[in-house]
Design an enzyme around this catalytic site. Sequence first.
Site, PDB file in Angstrom:
ATOM      1  N   GLU A  65       0.840  -1.205   0.000  1.00  0.00           N
ATOM      2  CA  GLU A  65       0.000   0.000   0.000  1.00  0.00           C
ATOM      3  C   GLU A  65       0.874   1.254   0.000  1.00  0.00           C
ATOM      4  O   GLU A  65       0.569   2.233  -0.677  1.00  0.00           O
ATOM      5  CB  GLU A  65      -0.944   0.014   1.200  1.00  0.00           C
ATOM      6  CG  GLU A  65      -1.953   1.136   1.146  1.00  0.00           C
ATOM      7  CD  GLU A  65      -2.840   1.092  -0.093  1.00  0.00           C
ATOM      8  OE1 GLU A  65      -2.975   2.143  -0.763  1.00  0.00           O
ATOM      9  OE2 GLU A  65      -3.387   0.024  -0.400  1.00  0.00           O
ATOM     10  N   GLU A  72       1.288   6.434  -7.093  1.00  0.00           N
ATOM     11  CA  GLU A  72       0.221   7.387  -7.392  1.00  0.00           C
ATOM     12  C   GLU A  72       0.700   8.825  -7.224  1.00  0.00           C
ATOM     13  O   GLU A  72       0.392   9.691  -8.061  1.00  0.00           O
ATOM     14  CB  GLU A  72      -0.985   7.120  -6.499  1.00  0.00           C
ATOM     15  CG  GLU A  72      -1.716   5.848  -6.859  1.00  0.00           C
ATOM     16  CD  GLU A  72      -2.868   5.531  -5.925  1.00  0.00           C
ATOM     17  OE1 GLU A  72      -3.024   6.219  -4.892  1.00  0.00           O
ATOM     18  OE2 GLU A  72      -3.622   4.591  -6.225  1.00  0.00           O
TER      19      GLU A  72
END
Length: 115
Positions: A65, A72
């Site tokens: 994550e 991102e």
Amino acid sequence: MKHLIALKNAFFYSMSGISYLLKERAFQYELIIGCVLFAIELFRCSSAFMRLYLLTAYVIVLITEALNTAIEAAIDRIGTEQHPLSKTAKDIGSSAAFISQVHLGIIWILSWIIK
């Protein structure tokens, strides 16, 4: 002395990254799920080995994550316009996080079967 300063800087860069992650909704959800999962495991009679395996699988979820969030952020830094390669990079990062979550789920289910 130079190495100590570099080590101190690396530590604070890492803490800055963790601070950023703690503001991310997906990371918050994974932290909550992890706390619930381990609370349940503490009240179950699972083996120390299985608890360690679950903890390892959970840490992999947090790592993927974190890497997904980094991907991102880097893509968003490049620009806000839509590009197929940007979408591909974000999708692959998301799939890595998903795969690690599925892995954790499988391990947790197996922990109930294998005592």
